[in-house]
Scaffold this motif. Sequence first.
Motif, PDB file in Angstrom:
ATOM      1  N   GLY A 138       0.779  -1.231   0.000  1.00  0.00           N
ATOM      2  CA  GLY A 138       0.000   0.000   0.000  1.00  0.00           C
ATOM      3  C   GLY A 138       0.807   1.275   0.000  1.00  0.00           C
ATOM      4  N   LYS A 139       2.139   1.177  -0.149  1.00  0.00           N
ATOM      5  CA  LYS A 139       2.984   2.371  -0.137  1.00  0.00           C
ATOM      6  C   LYS A 139       3.822   2.459  -1.402  1.00  0.00           C
ATOM      7  CE  LYS A 139       3.298   2.579   4.910  1.00  0.00           C
ATOM      8  NZ  LYS A 139       4.214   2.668   6.081  1.00  0.00           N
ATOM      9  N   ARG A 140       4.432   3.611  -1.589  1.00  0.00           N
ATOM     10  CA  ARG A 140       5.305   3.823  -2.733  1.00  0.00           C
ATOM     11  C   ARG A 140       6.696   3.256  -2.438  1.00  0.00           C
ATOM     12  NH1 ARG A 140       3.324   7.177  -6.564  1.00  0.00           N
ATOM     13  NH2 ARG A 140       1.466   8.400  -6.043  1.00  0.00           N
ATOM     14  N   PRO A 141       7.478   2.942  -3.482  1.00  0.00           N
ATOM     15  CA  PRO A 141       8.856   2.506  -3.239  1.00  0.00           C
ATOM     16  C   PRO A 141       9.650   3.572  -2.497  1.00  0.00           C
ATOM     17  CG  PRO A 141       8.193   2.068  -5.514  1.00  0.00           C
ATOM     18  CD  PRO A 141       7.122   2.933  -4.920  1.00  0.00           C
ATOM     19  N   MET A 142      10.558   3.132  -1.625  1.00  0.00           N
ATOM     20  CA  MET A 142      11.387   4.051  -0.850  1.00  0.00           C
ATOM     21  C   MET A 142      12.769   3.436  -0.684  1.00  0.00           C
ATOM     22  SD  MET A 142       9.717   3.383   2.947  1.00  0.00           S
ATOM     23  CE  MET A 142       8.039   3.500   2.293  1.00  0.00           C
ATOM     24  N   PRO A 143      13.799   4.256  -0.428  1.00  0.00           N
ATOM     25  CA  PRO A 143      15.128   3.691  -0.169  1.00  0.00           C
ATOM     26  C   PRO A 143      15.094   2.747   1.024  1.00  0.00           C
ATOM     27  CG  PRO A 143      15.263   6.059  -0.551  1.00  0.00           C
ATOM     28  CD  PRO A 143      13.797   5.729  -0.441  1.00  0.00           C
ATOM     29  N   GLY A 144      15.951   1.741   0.988  1.00  0.00           N
ATOM     30  CA  GLY A 144      15.976   0.756   2.054  1.00  0.00           C
ATOM     31  C   GLY A 144      16.189   1.370   3.428  1.00  0.00           C
ATOM     32  N   ALA A 145      17.051   2.387   3.524  1.00  0.00           N
ATOM     33  CA  ALA A 145      17.315   3.009   4.819  1.00  0.00           C
ATOM     34  C   ALA A 145      16.059   3.688   5.370  1.00  0.00           C
ATOM     35  CB  ALA A 145      18.452   4.024   4.685  1.00  0.00           C
ATOM     36  N   ASP A 146      15.280   4.346   4.491  1.00  0.00           N
ATOM     37  CA  ASP A 146      14.039   4.993   4.941  1.00  0.00           C
ATOM     38  C   ASP A 146      13.024   3.948   5.422  1.00  0.00           C
ATOM     39  OD1 ASP A 146      15.233   7.327   4.194  1.00  0.00           O
ATOM     40  OD2 ASP A 146      14.006   7.648   2.410  1.00  0.00           O
ATOM     41  N   TRP A 147      12.957   2.840   4.687  1.00  0.00           N
ATOM     42  CA  TRP A 147      12.051   1.759   5.088  1.00  0.00           C
ATOM     43  C   TRP A 147      12.431   1.220   6.465  1.00  0.00           C
ATOM     44  CZ3 TRP A 147      13.792  -3.546   5.167  1.00  0.00           C
ATOM     45  CH2 TRP A 147      12.794  -4.449   5.528  1.00  0.00           C
ATOM     46  N   ALA A 148      13.704   1.005   6.685  1.00  0.00           N
ATOM     47  CA  ALA A 148      14.163   0.454   7.965  1.00  0.00           C
ATOM     48  C   ALA A 148      13.858   1.399   9.118  1.00  0.00           C
ATOM     49  CB  ALA A 148      15.657   0.152   7.895  1.00  0.00           C
ATOM     50  N   ARG A 149      14.053   2.710   8.895  1.00  0.00           N
ATOM     51  CA  ARG A 149      13.749   3.672   9.958  1.00  0.00           C
ATOM     52  C   ARG A 149      12.257   3.681  10.270  1.00  0.00           C
ATOM     53  NH1 ARG A 149      17.948   6.728   7.552  1.00  0.00           N
ATOM     54  NH2 ARG A 149      16.490   7.681   6.072  1.00  0.00           N
ATOM     55  N   GLY A 150      11.432   3.681   9.206  1.00  0.00           N
ATOM     56  CA  GLY A 150       9.996   3.720   9.416  1.00  0.00           C
ATOM     57  C   GLY A 150       9.464   2.477  10.099  1.00  0.00           C
ATOM     58  N   ALA A 151      10.048   1.326   9.773  1.00  0.00           N
ATOM     59  CA  ALA A 151       9.602   0.060  10.375  1.00  0.00           C
ATOM     60  C   ALA A 151      10.295  -0.238  11.696  1.00  0.00           C
ATOM     61  CB  ALA A 151       9.845  -1.088   9.393  1.00  0.00           C
ATOM     62  N   ARG A 152      11.273   0.616  12.067  1.00  0.00           N
ATOM     63  CA  ARG A 152      12.008   0.438  13.327  1.00  0.00           C
ATOM     64  C   ARG A 152      12.571  -0.981  13.424  1.00  0.00           C
ATOM     65  NH1 ARG A 152       8.352   3.795  17.772  1.00  0.00           N
ATOM     66  NH2 ARG A 152       8.400   5.782  16.625  1.00  0.00           N
ATOM     67  N   ILE A 153      13.412  -1.288  12.476  1.00  0.00           N
ATOM     68  CA  ILE A 153      13.963  -2.646  12.363  1.00  0.00           C
ATOM     69  C   ILE A 153      15.244  -2.746  13.169  1.00  0.00           C
ATOM     70  CG2 ILE A 153      14.853  -4.379  10.784  1.00  0.00           C
ATOM     71  CD1 ILE A 153      13.166  -3.052   8.593  1.00  0.00           C
ATOM     72  N   PRO A 154      15.301  -3.650  14.127  1.00  0.00           N
ATOM     73  CA  PRO A 154      16.549  -3.872  14.850  1.00  0.00           C
ATOM     74  C   PRO A 154      17.455  -4.824  14.063  1.00  0.00           C
ATOM     75  CG  PRO A 154      14.853  -5.282  15.752  1.00  0.00           C
ATOM     76  CD  PRO A 154      14.189  -4.454  14.664  1.00  0.00           C
ATOM     77  N   ASP A 155      18.713  -4.795  14.374  1.00  0.00           N
ATOM     78  CA  ASP A 155      19.634  -5.784  13.796  1.00  0.00           C
ATOM     79  C   ASP A 155      19.136  -7.192  14.110  1.00  0.00           C
ATOM     80  OD1 ASP A 155      21.472  -4.400  12.398  1.00  0.00           O
ATOM     81  OD2 ASP A 155      22.970  -4.299  13.982  1.00  0.00           O
ATOM     82  N   GLY A 156      19.280  -8.074  13.122  1.00  0.00           N
ATOM     83  CA  GLY A 156      18.974  -9.477  13.363  1.00  0.00           C
ATOM     84  C   GLY A 156      17.622  -9.929  12.847  1.00  0.00           C
ATOM     85  N   GLU A 157      16.689  -9.004  12.580  1.00  0.00           N
ATOM     86  CA  GLU A 157      15.429  -9.424  11.966  1.00  0.00           C
ATOM     87  C   GLU A 157      15.707  -9.994  10.590  1.00  0.00           C
ATOM     88  OE1 GLU A 157      11.259  -8.070  12.446  1.00  0.00           O
ATOM     89  OE2 GLU A 157      12.233  -6.198  13.051  1.00  0.00           O
ATOM     90  N   ARG A 158      14.730 -10.723  10.067  1.00  0.00           N
ATOM     91  CA  ARG A 158      14.981 -11.458   8.827  1.00  0.00           C
ATOM     92  C   ARG A 158      13.914 -11.197   7.773  1.00  0.00           C
ATOM     93  NH1 ARG A 158      18.585 -15.842   8.990  1.00  0.00           N
ATOM     94  NH2 ARG A 158      19.523 -16.152  11.042  1.00  0.00           N
ATOM     95  N   LEU A 159      14.373 -11.295   6.547  1.00  0.00           N
ATOM     96  CA  LEU A 159      13.486 -11.409   5.389  1.00  0.00           C
ATOM     97  C   LEU A 159      13.327 -12.887   5.084  1.00  0.00           C
ATOM     98  CD1 LEU A 159      14.948  -8.615   3.073  1.00  0.00           C
ATOM     99  CD2 LEU A 159      13.035  -8.436   4.667  1.00  0.00           C
ATOM    100  N   VAL A 160      12.147 -13.282   4.709  1.00  0.00           N
ATOM    101  CA  VAL A 160      11.867 -14.706   4.483  1.00  0.00           C
ATOM    102  C   VAL A 160      11.418 -14.905   3.040  1.00  0.00           C
ATOM    103  CG1 VAL A 160      10.509 -16.685   5.185  1.00  0.00           C
ATOM    104  CG2 VAL A 160      11.211 -14.984   6.877  1.00  0.00           C
TER     105      VAL A 160
END
Length: 308
Positions: A286-308
């Motif tokens: 439901g959102k527009r493409p964004m740089p990976g760093a912006d996505w990580a900040r918005g999702a508040r991703i800690p180190d160690g989470e995973r993509l599956v």
Amino acid sequence: MRLAFAGTPAAAVPTLRALLESPRHEVVAVITRPPAPAGRGRHTVASPVAELATDAGIAVLTPRRPSEPEFLADLSALAVDCCPVVAYGALLPPAALAVARHGWVNLHFSLLPAWRGAAPVQHALLRGDEVTGASTFLIEAGLDTGPVYGVVTETIRSDDTAGTLLERLSLSGAGLMAATMDGIADGSLVAVPQSTDGVSIAPKIGVDDARVGWEAPGRHIDRLIRACTPAPGAWTTFRDERIKLGPVRLRGTNELAPGQLGVRRSGVAVGTASIDVELGSVQPPGKRPMPGADWARGARIPDGERLV
């Protein structure tokens, strides 16, 4: 020659434009797929080829199936010499192939006999080919098996996506098709049978094929994402939601487990079976493409989470 051009998507437009501008040929009709839903609103729109033909005042034929008797009668009445084809999108029955005096000549975006089929550009990228091209050939009953009139070559760049590579091939291929029509008209071109060596098949790449498996080597993941850009779009899952991915950058390090995220101020790395990759654009649902760093900040991703 009198020509009936068959094509549908934007990649076919440069060839139609080149033939319309040719002083040696007359495009008397365009054959294209019927209007179809497109865009976010899913409004019914004419194909890019139909739009150009309409602007040029050329008759547009949109049969649901090219085997329809009414379409075959209309095509026969045009008394065309040849039917150039670029990504028309439907199988042509023998009755249609027999209408034109010089047959139907297809522009295919590979160096035949390599990558016969629906997705030659995507498979060339996925395989890691260094060179590809386009071929004009006489259509016959087999899948892209007809004799070849001419070819042009194109170097594949390290950052090419299917979209950028197809755009270049559509432009160089337009010149090839125009030259092929000239050669057929004056009798200087003779189609040469394809080699039986080097045959490869390029089936359509679907959404399921575009899922990124992080257990694969980083270079394979890089090629897969570029091959699926812009369509059907590479994807993975994060927190049980599907996210789309743009092209990644190979980092040259091997610090993360497959799928593991490494969030830094400058970007977001992901582990693979070999070297890590850095995310490019990310598109959450439901959102527009964004740089990976912006996505990580918005999702508040800690180190160690995973993509599956």
